[in-house]
Design a protein around this motif. Structure first.
Motif, PDB file in Angstrom:
ATOM      1  N   ILE A   3      36.028 -40.438 -20.018  1.00 44.59           N
ATOM      2  CA  ILE A   3      34.994 -41.303 -19.861  1.00 44.59           C
ATOM      3  C   ILE A   3      34.127 -42.195 -20.165  1.00 44.59           C
ATOM      4  N   ASP A   4      34.184 -43.820 -20.037  1.00 48.27           N
ATOM      5  CA  ASP A   4      33.096 -44.431 -21.222  1.00 48.27           C
ATOM      6  C   ASP A   4      31.527 -44.160 -20.013  1.00 48.27           C
ATOM      7  N   MET A   5      30.790 -43.287 -21.161  1.00 45.76           N
ATOM      8  CA  MET A   5      29.994 -43.777 -20.538  1.00 45.76           C
ATOM      9  C   MET A   5      28.334 -44.865 -20.476  1.00 45.76           C
ATOM     10  N   THR A   6      29.388 -45.539 -21.358  1.00 45.24           N
ATOM     11  CA  THR A   6      28.440 -46.697 -21.348  1.00 45.24           C
ATOM     12  C   THR A   6      27.281 -46.561 -20.617  1.00 45.24           C
ATOM     13  N   ARG A   7      28.315 -47.578 -19.703  1.00 42.60           N
ATOM     14  CA  ARG A   7      27.117 -47.995 -18.161  1.00 42.60           C
ATOM     15  C   ARG A   7      25.800 -47.027 -17.391  1.00 42.60           C
ATOM     16  N   ALA A   8      26.971 -45.792 -17.340  1.00 41.23           N
ATOM     17  CA  ALA A   8      26.353 -44.213 -16.982  1.00 41.23           C
ATOM     18  C   ALA A   8      24.390 -44.430 -17.885  1.00 41.23           C
ATOM     19  N   GLY A  27      23.388 -46.327 -20.408  1.00 40.70           N
ATOM     20  CA  GLY A  27      22.139 -47.290 -20.046  1.00 40.70           C
ATOM     21  C   GLY A  27      21.568 -47.265 -18.768  1.00 40.70           C
ATOM     22  N   TRP A  28      22.537 -47.279 -17.505  1.00 43.56           N
ATOM     23  CA  TRP A  28      21.512 -47.389 -16.233  1.00 43.56           C
ATOM     24  C   TRP A  28      20.347 -45.963 -16.659  1.00 43.56           C
ATOM     25  N   GLU A  54      24.677 -46.959 -10.366  1.00 45.93           N
ATOM     26  CA  GLU A  54      23.390 -47.564  -9.678  1.00 45.93           C
ATOM     27  C   GLU A  54      24.002 -47.634  -8.012  1.00 45.93           C
ATOM     28  N   ARG A  55      25.111 -46.567  -7.854  1.00 45.44           N
ATOM     29  CA  ARG A  55      25.642 -46.590  -6.197  1.00 45.44           C
ATOM     30  C   ARG A  55      25.004 -45.448  -6.515  1.00 45.44           C
TER      31      ARG A  55
END
Lengths: 387, 80
Positions: free
Chosen positions: A195-200, A202-203, A385-386
């Motif tokens: 799983i690419d955790m970049t967004r997680a 970063g958030w 974010e959700r």
């Protein structure tokens, strides 16, 4: 009239020792009240009652070790007449014991409280230790917060008593029994995804920058919430294999594998993870870790898990293929989040990547649904974010 | 706070999150996470304890700068 029984606090528990009653005959109890402390291979556990009523009779006395299912006390409805006095003869367990039988004994009537006497505040671990060492809590000088007696206080008071018994071999045996049963009975199958955790991440970084230090979130909380959300899409992974069929659980109670500092591990549950916000799950996770290591877990936390999550990322492992905790049908294992080559839009980039593995009981679930579950975890972690 | 005060603060914070680790056993130059077997929750609690004791807010990006006891003392000393 209903029975209050020695609970099964996990698949590996065969018997428990009644450490202390926190209620007496005639006391009113409400659902969720902690009414007894029970010692198991995994520590002293506070046992809750699951109905409102009045304690009618106490049938097992402190210090007695009885099989799971043994009736410890009887609870009557508030408007129900009290039962005749409990006979002095030993009372046979109403549920057949699963381990070497040990008859329950009629407990002696509790000593009436002296005027002005209050129950000494003490941690469950301290109470358990006091019973083990034969120390009267009333004689112990407390040093804990609010005048509570700590484990150390009890052990100091019992300085003349031989060294502590080692709990670890018993816990190891209990874990060995559960894991052996799992591997013997459950046809394990595994699916894994990266799983690419970049967004997680970063958030999470931005979220933690605006939070107070004490309110920061750990990545583990996102993982728990993502698992909870994914279980809504593949609910057959959330439940138990019993009586040769899958029984889906109505609530999502995630057991979290917690290592104990003196060895061994426990997997208490965070209840209704899907219905709680991130801050609440973080707070409950922190509380659970602290209480697991202090030896003050509650019975519902050990008995209610519907699925288990184990996260060995802190130990640096890349992936975890765990053993399912029976009668559950699934276990989710996470490794460390580390930078790895990731191909996106035809280019290779370094991205934070997490390897998630689902161990599932192939009697209950097939590979297609298992794959759907991991895909859902991935999708939810890409929209933190959700969560 | 003197360096000795800060050393005491860091040792006390460690004692809270890893009470089984004897303070005298800690090598001040070795990363405390591996030395005391701290997980992410423990380390966050360590950071919270430092914040409570000194008022210093250690951002997550600075966690590598407080990896060892010596490093944590130096980090705090530059900010209190």
């Amino acid at each position: 009239m209903s029975d209050f029984c020695m609970p099964a606090l996990g698949a590996d528990m065969e018997a428990g020792t009644l450490v202390e009653w926190l209620k007496r005959p005639g006391d009113t109890v409400r659902r969720g009240d902690i009414i007894a402390v029970v010692d198991t291979e995994k520590g002293a556990i506070e046992v809750e009652v699951f109905e409102d009523g009045v304690v009618d009779a106490i049938l097992v006395k402190p210090g007695d070790k009885v099989p799971v299912g043994t009736v410890l006390a009887r609870i009557r409805a508030a408007d129900e007449a009290a039962a005749p006095a409990v006979p002095a003869a030993p009372t046979a367990p109403e549920i057949p014991p699963r381990a070497a039988p040990a008859a329950a004994h009629a407990a002696p009537a509790p000593r009436p409280a002296a005027p002005g006497e209050r129950r000494r505040a003490a941690s469950p671990a301290a109470r358990r230790r006091a019973v083990e060492l034969g120390v009267e809590l009333a004689t112990v000088k407390p040093t804990g917060p609010g005048g509570a007696i700590t484990l150390g206080d009890v052990e100091r008071a019992a300085a003349a008593v031989p060294a502590a018994t080692d709990r670890l071999p018993a816990m190891r045996r209990a874990i060995a029994a559960a894991m052996s049963r799992s591997k013997r009975e459950i046809p394990h199958a595994y699916v894994t995804t990266s799983i690419d955790m970049t967004r997680a991440l970063g958030w999470l970084r931005a979220e933690n920058e605006r939070r107070e230090v004490a309110d920061r979130l750990l990545p583990a909380v996102l993982l728990l919430k993502a698992v909870g959300a994914a279980l809504h899409e593949v609910p057959e992974l959330n439940g138990f294999w019993e009586d040769d069929r899958l029984k889906q659980a109505p609530g999502i109670h995630i057991g979290v594998a917690i290592f104990l500092r003196d060895g061994g591990l426990v997997s208490p549950a965070i209840h209704d993870v899907d219905r709680k916000d991130l801050a609440t799950v973080m707070r409950e996770l922190g509380d659970l870790v602290a209480r697991a290591r202090a030896g003050s877990l509650r019975s519902s936390e050990l008995a209610d898990a519907t699925i288990t999550v184990t996260n060995l990322g802190d130990q640096g492992v890349e992936s975890t293929l765990g053993i399912i905790y029976p009668p559950q049908v699934a276990l989710v294992g996470f490794g460390r989040i580390s930078e790895r080559p990731w191909v996106a839009d035809g280019r290779v980039e370094a991205r934070p990547v997490l390897v998630a593995t689902l161990s599932f009981d192939h009697r209950a679930v097939d590979g297609h649904r298992a794959g759907r579950f991991l895909a859902a975890v991935d999708r939810h972690l890409r929209a933190p974010e959700r969560l | 706070m003197t360096e000795q005060d800060l050393t005491t603060v860091v040792r006390q914070a460690l004692a809270r999150v890893a009470p089984e680790t004897a303070a005298t056993d800690i090598d001040p130059a070795v990363p405390i996470r591996e030395q005391c077997d701290l997980d992410s929750m423990d380390f966050l609690n360590f950071v919270i304890a430092l914040h409570k004791a000194t008022g210093v807010n250690v951002p997550e990006t600075d966690y590598p700068q407080i990896a060892s006891l010596d490093a944590a003392v130096a980090y705090l000393r530059a900010r209190v």
